[in-house]
Design an enzyme around this catalytic site. Structure first.
Site, PDB file in Angstrom:
ATOM      1  N   SER A 157      -2.139 -48.365  -2.776  1.00  0.00           N
ATOM      2  CA  SER A 157      -2.360 -47.016  -2.278  1.00  0.00           C
ATOM      3  C   SER A 157      -2.403 -47.019  -0.743  1.00  0.00           C
ATOM      4  O   SER A 157      -1.462 -47.488  -0.113  1.00  0.00           O
ATOM      5  CB  SER A 157      -3.649 -46.445  -2.888  1.00  0.00           C
ATOM      6  OG  SER A 157      -3.744 -45.059  -2.703  1.00  0.00           O
ATOM      7  N   ASP A 211       2.256 -43.144 -12.465  1.00  0.00           N
ATOM      8  CA  ASP A 211       1.656 -42.800 -11.169  1.00  0.00           C
ATOM      9  C   ASP A 211       2.416 -41.609 -10.586  1.00  0.00           C
ATOM     10  O   ASP A 211       3.565 -41.727 -10.174  1.00  0.00           O
ATOM     11  CB  ASP A 211       1.741 -44.012 -10.239  1.00  0.00           C
ATOM     12  CG  ASP A 211       1.073 -43.776  -8.894  1.00  0.00           C
ATOM     13  OD1 ASP A 211       0.632 -42.637  -8.617  1.00  0.00           O
ATOM     14  OD2 ASP A 211       0.983 -44.742  -8.106  1.00  0.00           O
ATOM     15  N   HIS A 229      -2.156 -43.824 -11.211  1.00  0.00           N
ATOM     16  CA  HIS A 229      -2.199 -44.488  -9.915  1.00  0.00           C
ATOM     17  C   HIS A 229      -3.225 -45.624  -9.882  1.00  0.00           C
ATOM     18  O   HIS A 229      -2.998 -46.654  -9.254  1.00  0.00           O
ATOM     19  CB  HIS A 229      -2.536 -43.448  -8.841  1.00  0.00           C
ATOM     20  CG  HIS A 229      -2.587 -43.998  -7.453  1.00  0.00           C
ATOM     21  ND1 HIS A 229      -1.484 -44.545  -6.821  1.00  0.00           N
ATOM     22  CD2 HIS A 229      -3.605 -44.094  -6.559  1.00  0.00           C
ATOM     23  CE1 HIS A 229      -1.826 -44.946  -5.594  1.00  0.00           C
ATOM     24  NE2 HIS A 229      -3.097 -44.688  -5.414  1.00  0.00           N
TER      25      HIS A 229
END
Length: 375
Positions: free
Chosen positions: A146, A312, A345
């Site tokens: 991320s 995601d 995610h």
């Protein structure tokens, strides 16, 4: 120990992207495993938006296991019997590294919104200063998911000579308009809280817990997937047999999100949330190279392995493929794996055997080229 801090930029302040000179800068960090004799086995782990330096040990505030405890430790994928793992709280954070909670030396009060706006590049520059302090000239690997993956890409673009291998996970080379929009919702929730006090809540002895909790709730939805939410909660009721016909948490998913919000405010600072989300919004590597992402990695010696996850939707696979395409255009050494999962995610933080196995294989292969021997 949790109290590992160092003051950097003491002789010469750090020039931030916004044009402000900041220094000295305190960096809070943790290390796991020993640095080998030729200092060639260091792995820098870059944390995500709401992460911190406590990768593989209980969190000092919550008591919960380290956020990557599944992967970091003796015999694990990031084997601390083999690698020297370093993780620092990012610039602008709230777990010991200089940020808006800290005292502004010019006023003697917490910075609040007087803290300069920061970027991912600024965060990476501070990490580079930390590695200088630790005597690590070149990292064996820099890895993160991320926002951590953004830092990985910035490391590879800005300091390619200091990175042997790079592993960006569930990340992108720039923040999308959708992600900027979600971040803005979170920021507005915080700023709408009366206890935010125009960012000066610490001076007034207040904390905008309601706004920060709502920001966390909204963001947390983006970390999951529709399938994962349905599997975990469906439309099951929370602690009741019938609808209340009111606005208490009738559904389990509501109760879950409220719990996420309440527990988050115990360990995170509202202004840090504003600053770090803004840093993510500003991230755009191609923009710094005339709009051509491949130019950011021209002639790079770095070995790359990128990961994405099928469910995601915050950083979808198309974002990783765009980076892979740019790296291929730059003739880089690059591998790419899309992991099939319904966990969304957050899959990089969870038990995903394919991800862990592939990552171990990449690190073992890179380690042989680096001369680190068998894993």
């Amino acid at each position: 120990m949790p109290g590992t801090h160092v003051r950097l930029a003491t002789d010469e302040p750090l020039l931030l992207d916004c044009g402000v000179a900041l220094g000295p800068v305190t960096v809070a960090y943790r290390t796991y495993g020993a640095l080998n004799a030729d200092r060639s086995n260091a792995i820098l782990v870059c944390h995500a938006l709401t992460g911190d330096q406590f990768v593989a040990e209980p969190h000092p505030v919550t008591g919960k296991p380290g956020w990557w405890d599944l992967l970091v430790g003796p015999g694990k994928v990031l084997d601390t019997d083999r690698y020297h793992v370093v993780c620092a709280n990012v610039l602008g954070g709230c777990m010991g590294t200089t940020g808006p909670m800290d005292i502004n030396p010019e006023t003697g009060e917490p910075y609040g919104l007087d803290f300069p706006v920061i970027t991912i590049s600024d965060m990476v520059q501070v990490q580079a200063l930390l590695l200088d302090h630790l005597g690590i000239d070149q990292l064996f690997c820099v890895i993160g998911g991320s926002m951590g993956g953004m830092q990985v890409l910035e490391w590879a673009a800005r300091f390619p000579e200091r990175v042997f291998a790079a592993v960006p996970i569930a990340a992108a080379a720039r923040h999308s308009s959708q992600n900027i929009a979600f971040n803005e919702v979170g920021r507005q929730a915080i700023m709408a809280d009366p206890d935010w006090c125009q960012g000066e809540y610490l001076r007034h002895g207040k904390v905008p817990t309601r706004g920060l909790a709502v920001a966390r709730m909204a963001a947390h939805i983006t970390y999951l997937s529709d399938s994962a939410l349905h599997r975990k909660f469906g439309r099951r009721l929370q602690g009741r047999d019938a609808l209340s016909f009111g606005f208490d948490a009738d559904f389990q998913v509501e109760s879950y999100l409220r719990h996420q919000g309440i527990t988050f405010v115990e360990r995170f600072d509202a202004n840090s949330y504003l600053y770090i989300t803004r840093a993510m919004d500003y991230f755009d590597i191609a923009a710094e190279h005339g709009g051509a992402l491949s130019k950011a990695f021209a002639d790079t010696p770095v070995r790359f392995c990128l990961f994405s996850f099928t469910s995601d939707w915050l950083f979808p696979t198309v974002e990783s493929r765009a980076v892979v395409k740019a790296l291929n255009a730059a003739a880089a050494n690059v591998s790419f794996v899309e992991v099939k999962t319904d966990k969304g995610h957050d899959a990089f933080l969870l038990d995903e055997p394919e991800f862990a196995t592939t990552l171990r294989g990449f690190l073992d292969g890179a380690g042989k080229h680096r001369g680190l021997g068998e894993g």
